[in-house]
Scaffold this active site. Structure first.
Site, mmCIF file in Angstrom:
data_model
loop_
_atom_site.group_PDB
_atom_site.id
_atom_site.type_symbol
_atom_site.label_atom_id
_atom_site.label_comp_id
_atom_site.label_asym_id
_atom_site.label_seq_id
_atom_site.Cartn_x
_atom_site.Cartn_y
_atom_site.Cartn_z
ATOM 1 N N LYS A 89 1.275 2.014 -0.445
ATOM 2 C CA LYS A 89 1.411 0.581 -0.171
ATOM 3 C C LYS A 89 1.915 0.394 1.261
ATOM 4 O O LYS A 89 2.788 1.141 1.720
ATOM 5 C CB LYS A 89 2.403 -0.017 -1.171
ATOM 6 C CG LYS A 89 2.577 -1.524 -1.082
ATOM 7 C CD LYS A 89 3.516 -2.013 -2.184
ATOM 8 C CE LYS A 89 3.694 -3.504 -2.195
ATOM 9 N NZ LYS A 89 4.575 -3.944 -3.309
ATOM 10 N N SER B 55 2.679 -7.374 -6.341
ATOM 11 C CA SER B 55 2.241 -7.378 -4.963
ATOM 12 C C SER B 55 1.539 -6.091 -4.548
ATOM 13 O O SER B 55 0.902 -6.050 -3.497
ATOM 14 C CB SER B 55 3.438 -7.613 -4.040
ATOM 15 O OG SER B 55 4.382 -6.566 -4.187
ATOM 16 N N SER C 235 5.987 -5.697 -9.358
ATOM 17 C CA SER C 235 4.851 -5.449 -8.467
ATOM 18 C C SER C 235 4.106 -4.149 -8.660
ATOM 19 O O SER C 235 3.061 -3.945 -8.046
ATOM 20 C CB SER C 235 5.294 -5.540 -7.014
ATOM 21 O OG SER C 235 5.393 -6.889 -6.658
HETATM 22 N N1 GLN Z 1 5.930 -11.165 -8.041
HETATM 23 C C1 GLN Z 1 7.338 -11.004 -7.770
HETATM 24 C C2 GLN Z 1 7.689 -11.726 -6.493
HETATM 25 O O1 GLN Z 1 6.858 -12.355 -5.987
HETATM 26 C C3 GLN Z 1 7.676 -9.553 -7.707
HETATM 27 C C4 GLN Z 1 7.307 -8.936 -6.443
HETATM 28 C C5 GLN Z 1 7.624 -7.477 -6.377
HETATM 29 O O2 GLN Z 1 7.930 -6.833 -7.387
HETATM 30 N N2 GLN Z 1 7.633 -6.965 -5.172
HETATM 31 O O3 GLN Z 1 8.785 -11.671 -6.025
#
Ligand code: GLN
Length: 486
Positions: free
Chosen positions: A79, A154, A178
């Protein structure tokens, strides 16, 4: 060699039997990336030349020994919020479009030391803020099962890459879901280890009390193999744990889950849960019972506050962590400004996208004097209650099973107009980050429309071995038989 469906185990078998070489696999991988990445946009940066060179070196080494390092020749996608020495690391943001880190994250270094090949950096929501990968400054990622849908976020690029066989495994980061949510949307395994299990040195910080580096794979065994390499104390990360790293691979040898007590939290099966997700997760739980597990009802009463709680704590931490991106030290700097203060302002205004700005504003608001006690401090207290719910539950059960996400992958653009609607995609995942617990997405079926559905298994702190053992037992007995056509 056909790399479709390739796992670490299959790769190593083929190498030992001299049916393939690392170079051949690597070449096939880049051919596939070149063919499919224009459709998926999973990779932001492809590390072709260095990878092919490394493949040659690995092949040459192999001539002397057949005792393969654990990730020998394994193609890995990283990532783009993890530092990779000499390779651009953008965090999916314009503000870091030209940032080339002078060092690699510990997790990345450990993969390389174990013989892995970093094939590229994957697309993600900007600074990992999002649930659909639509907040990337470099375009959306498409779900390999249905190109009109999101891959989840994400870490959407990492999930799509593994799903479409553009790499065997991948790393993502998980602050609120994410890794697990995109794994669920893409039908692969995705683990968020316990807080502190994997070093975050070189992971660009989002919510420091929540962030953890997670692993994606097409099998439990692949996830276990990657975790074995990256887990463990790192002097460069004071929050990494000293807790001994158990032998995860040994744990997978047993396919016996007789007597396992599986906790079912009723709060996770109520309103808002898509009926097809509910049916498939309930079917997975029945399957665990068929294998000898028993179920017990548990309550996670405070989870109704989880989304609000998470979006106070995560934004507060993000607002502090992102203060460093000011045009002075990293990446993008706005030109044609009159003074220093304007330089900061314009750099951040032009460099950050809308969701990141929203989070910074929310975060500074909940931390500002007069509101700190009402929001931030209260959120910390609620966090303790959420963790306490899990502690109580684990006095009655060994693991908890519940949906990973309330819905299957949704359409691109479907939730972009309504941030609150988007935040609800994390309803079952954020609680684990708040409590620091490990969680694993196990693919457990498909919707009638052919979209993957995932079941989330949760274990007490540092019991990843238990999670992996249960998941592997499930996988061996109820393998996924549906093949992706892309
Ligand atoms: N979807 C969550 C957010 O927007 C989690 C994101 C993540 O785990 N990096 O914060």
């Amino acid at each position: 060699m056909d790399i479709v469906g390739l796992t670490i185990e299959k790769l190593h078998k083929a190498i030992k039997n001299k049916e393939t070489t690392v170079t051949e696999v690597c070449q096939a991988t880049f051919e596939r990336i070149e063919k499919l990445n224009p459709k998926l946009n999973a990779f932001l940066n492809i590390n072709k030349e260095k990878s092919l060179e490394r493949a040659k070196t690995l092949d040459a080494k192999l001539k002397n020994t057949l005792d393969l390092p654990p990730l020998f020749g394994v193609t890995v996608a990283i990532k783009d919020n993890m530092c990779t020495e000499g390779i651009t690391t953008t965090c999916g943001s314009k503000i870091l479009e030209n940032f080339v880190p002078p060092y690699s994250a510990t997790a990345v270094l450990r993969l390389e030391e174990a013989g892995a090949i970093i094939v590229g950096k994957t697309n993600c929501d900007e600074f990992a803020m999002g649930s659909s990968n639509e907040n990337s400054a470099y375009g959306v990622v498409h779900n390999p099962w249905d190109l009109t849908r999101v891959p989840g976020g994400s870490s959407g690029g990492s999930a799509a890459a593994v799903t479409a066989d553009l790499s065997i495994v991948a790393l993502g980061s998980d602050t609120g879901g994410s890794v697990r949510e995109p794994a669920s949307f893409c039908g692969i395994f995705g683990l968020k280890p316990t807080y502190g299990r994997v070093s975050r040195y070189g992971l660009v910080a989002f919510g420091s009390s929540l962030d953890q580096i997670g692993q994606f794979g097409k099998t439990t065994l692949d996830v276990a193999k990657v975790l074995s390499v990256v887990a463990g104390r790192d002097p460069n990360d004071a929050t990494s744990s000293n807790c001994e790293v158990p032998d995860y691979l040994a744990a997978l040898k047993s396919l016996d889950i007789k007597g396992l007590r599986v906790g079912i939290p009723k709060e996770a099966f109520g309103a808002g849960l898509n009926p097809e997700v509910k049916d498939n997760v309930e079917k997975a739980i029945k399957n665990l019972e068929t294998l000898g597990a028993t179920t017990v009802d548990v309550t996670l009463a405070h989870s109704e506050y989880a989304i609000a709680d998470y979006y106070i704590i995560a934004t507060a931490e993000a607002s502090a962590n992102l203060a460093r991106f000011d045009g002075v030290r990293y990446g993008f700097r706005s030109e044609n400004v009159k003074n220093l203060s304007d330089m900061y302002k314009y750099t951040r205004d032009l460099g950050f996208g809308a969701e990141v700005k929203r989070r910074i504003m929310l975060g500074t608001y909940v931390l500002s004097s007069g509101y700190y006690d009402a929001y931030y401090l209260k959120a910390q207290k609620v966090r303790t209650l959420i963790e306490q719910d899990f502690r109580n539950a684990f006095t009655k059960c060994d693991i908890i099973a519940m949906p990973t996400a309330p819905v299957p992958a949704f359409k691109l653009g479907e939730k972009t107009e309504d941030p609150l609607e988007m935040y609800l995609a994390d309803i079952y995942t954020v609680t684990l980050n708040l409590a620091g617990l490990p969680g694993l997405n196990v693919p457990c079926g498909f919707s009638q429309g052919g979209l993957p559905i995932g079941c989330q298994l949760v274990a007490p702190h540092f019991q990843e071995a238990k999670l992996l053992q249960v998941a592997n037992t499930y996988e061996q007995n109820y393998p996924n038989t549906k093949h992706l056509e892309i």
